[in-house]
Design a protein around this motif. Sequence first.
Motif, PDB file in Angstrom:
ATOM      1  N   ILE A  15      24.101  41.968 -14.893  1.00  0.00           N
ATOM      2  CA  ILE A  15      25.460  41.524 -15.209  1.00  0.00           C
ATOM      3  C   ILE A  15      26.512  42.538 -14.769  1.00  0.00           C
ATOM      4  O   ILE A  15      27.643  42.173 -14.432  1.00  0.00           O
ATOM      5  CB  ILE A  15      25.578  41.248 -16.737  1.00  0.00           C
ATOM      6  N   LEU A  34      27.823  41.996 -11.039  1.00  0.00           N
ATOM      7  CA  LEU A  34      28.664  40.859 -10.647  1.00  0.00           C
ATOM      8  C   LEU A  34      30.032  41.369 -10.199  1.00  0.00           C
ATOM      9  O   LEU A  34      30.583  42.304 -10.779  1.00  0.00           O
ATOM     10  CB  LEU A  34      28.838  39.892 -11.824  1.00  0.00           C
ATOM     11  N   GLU A  62      32.393  34.078 -13.210  1.00  0.00           N
ATOM     12  CA  GLU A  62      32.508  34.061 -14.673  1.00  0.00           C
ATOM     13  C   GLU A  62      31.404  33.223 -15.317  1.00  0.00           C
ATOM     14  O   GLU A  62      30.862  33.578 -16.368  1.00  0.00           O
ATOM     15  CB  GLU A  62      33.880  33.527 -15.089  1.00  0.00           C
ATOM     16  N   ARG A  92      28.380  35.234 -15.407  1.00  0.00           N
ATOM     17  CA  ARG A  92      28.523  36.313 -16.393  1.00  0.00           C
ATOM     18  C   ARG A  92      28.151  35.803 -17.782  1.00  0.00           C
ATOM     19  O   ARG A  92      27.412  36.456 -18.527  1.00  0.00           O
ATOM     20  CB  ARG A  92      29.950  36.855 -16.362  1.00  0.00           C
ATOM     21  N   LYS A 151      24.859  36.848 -20.028  1.00  0.00           N
ATOM     22  CA  LYS A 151      25.054  37.350 -21.397  1.00  0.00           C
ATOM     23  C   LYS A 151      24.161  36.589 -22.364  1.00  0.00           C
ATOM     24  O   LYS A 151      23.522  37.175 -23.240  1.00  0.00           O
ATOM     25  CB  LYS A 151      26.515  37.196 -21.810  1.00  0.00           C
TER      26      LYS A 151
END
Length: 313
Positions: free
Chosen positions: A285, A288, A295, A298, A302
């Motif tokens: 992550i 990126l 996004e 991301r 997560k």
Amino acid sequence: MEVGSWKGSGLPSRPPQLPSLVTGPSLDTARAHMLALGPQRLLAQDEEGDTFLHLFAARGLRWAAYAAAEVLQKYRHLDIREHKGKTPLLVAAAANQPLIVEDLLNLGAEPNATDHQGRSVLHVAATYGLPGVLSAVINSGVRVDLEARDFEGLTPLHTAILALNVAMVSPDPCPRVLSIQARDRLSCVQMLLHMGADHTSQEIKSNKTVLHLAVQAANTILVQLLLELPQGDLRAFVNMKAHGNTALHMAAALPPGPHQEAIVRHLLAAGADPALRNLENEQPIHLLRPGPGPEGLRQLLKRSRVAPQGLSS
């Protein structure tokens, strides 16, 4: 003259000229022509190390090559090398002459011979995308070293992957749009895998597997192919590291776009662990690129950042 005892007595002043009579329509005719030429001319090398057999193989003169090869076999010179270290087999492979490749292998040519760059017949076929040459090797039934490495530390499978990446600069998720060159190179990858090439082997310089190489090139088709291989431990394969980076690290570092998203999702579905860290202590992550583009990824990384037991580094 004792078989195997002949040695050439000096090099011709220029490359041997191919006699017009060698292009006959049958093996019997070619054998008669080789008999007329005689062993001394057939075994002689020019200033570049070429014999008549090298030239016959390069020009696709199958029956002439076969008849000349029989003579060189008799004198134990079937693997004679030209100035770049190429045997007649390697010349035939580079010239994309599958029938001559198969003939030479059947006559006893060394299947694992390499040139001055350490490239075997498999490396040559992989480099230029020549599935017919690989088919000839398979049809001959000889045992070949699928894990032989050239002087760059690459196996034939690594070489085939790199060649395919070059042919797919902007890979499309739909294989139907591949160019002929890309299709041939993809066929070589598939054939090497079918022959038993080890997809987990790591190239010497950076420890990348073929999956790392495919991801680094944003080659969606190839990533999907590799993840669909029948294998014992897919998760372990997906999480192999190349100098600390997993394939998921490399995917996260790609330019944002549909290829990056498709590859990240394929890797996660195959068991890629987003909690693993590289040598800089970064998780995927963290690699990126900034901005709104990635996004969605991301958020996906997560949500997925729980390391399966036993896989964290």
